[in-house]
Design a protein around this motif. Structure first.
Motif, short mmCIF file in Angstrom:
data_model
loop_
_atom_site.label_atom_id
_atom_site.label_comp_id
_atom_site.label_asym_id
_atom_site.label_seq_id
_atom_site.Cartn_x
_atom_site.Cartn_y
_atom_site.Cartn_z
N VAL A 195 -12.14 107.19 37.41
CA VAL A 195 -11.39 107.80 38.51
C VAL A 195 -11.29 106.76 39.63
CG1 VAL A 195 -11.50 109.63 40.26
CG2 VAL A 195 -12.20 110.11 37.91
N ASP A 196 -10.14 106.72 40.28
CA ASP A 196 -9.99 105.93 41.49
C ASP A 196 -10.21 106.87 42.67
OD1 ASP A 196 -9.35 103.67 40.05
OD2 ASP A 196 -7.19 103.89 40.34
N VAL A 197 -10.94 106.39 43.67
CA VAL A 197 -11.28 107.23 44.83
C VAL A 197 -10.93 106.49 46.12
CG1 VAL A 197 -13.17 108.39 46.05
CG2 VAL A 197 -13.17 108.32 43.56
N ARG A 198 -10.26 107.20 47.02
CA ARG A 198 -9.99 106.66 48.36
C ARG A 198 -11.01 107.25 49.32
NH1 ARG A 198 -7.94 108.50 52.74
NH2 ARG A 198 -6.94 110.29 51.77
N GLY A 230 -9.85 105.41 53.72
CA GLY A 230 -8.71 104.50 53.65
C GLY A 230 -8.78 103.42 52.61
N ASP A 231 -9.94 103.17 52.00
CA ASP A 231 -10.09 102.12 50.99
C ASP A 231 -10.19 102.73 49.60
OD1 ASP A 231 -10.17 100.03 52.89
OD2 ASP A 231 -12.32 100.34 53.20
N TRP A 232 -9.45 102.14 48.64
CA TRP A 232 -9.50 102.61 47.25
C TRP A 232 -10.61 101.89 46.49
CZ3 TRP A 232 -7.26 106.74 45.14
CH2 TRP A 232 -6.20 107.32 45.82
N HIS A 233 -11.35 102.66 45.68
CA HIS A 233 -12.41 102.13 44.81
C HIS A 233 -12.05 102.54 43.39
CE1 HIS A 233 -15.09 101.43 48.29
NE2 HIS A 233 -14.47 102.50 48.77
N SER A 234 -12.08 101.58 42.46
CA SER A 234 -11.74 101.92 41.07
C SER A 234 -13.01 102.00 40.23
CB SER A 234 -10.77 100.88 40.49
OG SER A 234 -11.35 99.61 40.51
N GLY A 235 -12.89 102.68 39.08
CA GLY A 235 -14.03 102.79 38.16
C GLY A 235 -15.14 103.67 38.67
N VAL A 236 -14.81 104.67 39.47
CA VAL A 236 -15.82 105.55 40.06
C VAL A 236 -16.15 106.69 39.09
CG1 VAL A 236 -16.26 107.14 41.98
CG2 VAL A 236 -15.06 104.99 42.39
N THR A 237 -17.44 107.04 39.00
CA THR A 237 -17.86 108.19 38.21
C THR A 237 -18.40 109.26 39.15
OG1 THR A 237 -20.04 107.23 37.82
CG2 THR A 237 -18.38 106.85 36.13
N LEU A 238 -18.21 110.51 38.74
CA LEU A 238 -18.67 111.65 39.53
C LEU A 238 -19.88 112.26 38.86
CD1 LEU A 238 -15.57 111.25 40.18
CD2 LEU A 238 -15.58 113.64 40.83
N HIS A 239 -20.89 112.60 39.66
CA HIS A 239 -22.12 113.21 39.16
C HIS A 239 -22.48 114.39 40.04
CE1 HIS A 239 -23.22 109.78 36.53
NE2 HIS A 239 -22.47 109.13 37.38
#
Length: 160
Positions: free
Chosen positions: A20-23, A26-35
């Motif tokens: 998942v990509d997460v903003r 204002g900054d986008w982070h790629s490769g994010v996992t949710l727990h």
């Protein structure tokens, strides 16, 4: 990590990937996992967002506050991570090489799995609701013990 309100967070799916990509702010982070911090007792609250390096970027206070598109992405990511088949019937339960072999019916069809030590692998999380961990890391749930058929209950009597 800071606890963020959903208004400060936006999620988007990565096509062809479980990532998942997460903003955040204002900054986008790629490769994010949710727990889920409390996966059984409060599955929609306190969602930890972990970066590619495994470090926590933030904690999302509550999924209900997300915009509809972000909520759909979050729900899909969490469902992939925490899918827990519900056991509706147990057809066989026997001791096999020091482990219990379960053969049962779930919403995804027939399933067979092994449990090594019942006391360390099964948890009554609410009265009559059981979480069972298999030797291969799978998670299974009996949502309401009292709704199982007589054969299932008789087989489970060996363990309960």
């Amino acid at each position: 990590s800071p606890a963020l309100s959903a208004a400060e967070v936006q999620l988007r799916a990565v096509p062809g990937s479980p990532d998942v990509d997460v903003r955040l702010e204002g900054d986008w982070h790629s490769g994010v996992t949710l727990h889920r911090c409390f996966p059984l007792s409060d599955p929609a609250r306190f969602i930890s967002l972990l970066g590619r390096d495994g470090k926590e970027l933030a904690i999302l206070d509550h999924l209900d506050e997300l915009d509809p598109a972000s909520r759909q992405v979050a729900d899909a990511a969490l469902d992939r991570r925490y899918f827990t088949p519900a056991i509706s019937r147990i057809m066989e339960l026997e001791k096999d090489a020091g482990m219990w072999r379960f053969k049962g019916e779930t919403q995804r069809g027939e399933s067979e799995f092994y449990v090594r030590n019942w006391r360390d692998s099964a948890f009554e999380i609410d009265p009559g609701r059981w979480l069972i961990l298999s030797v291969d890391g799978g998670r299974y749930e009996i949502k309401k013990l009292e709704t199982l058929d007589p054969l299932s209950l008789r087989l489970l009597d060996q363990l309960l």
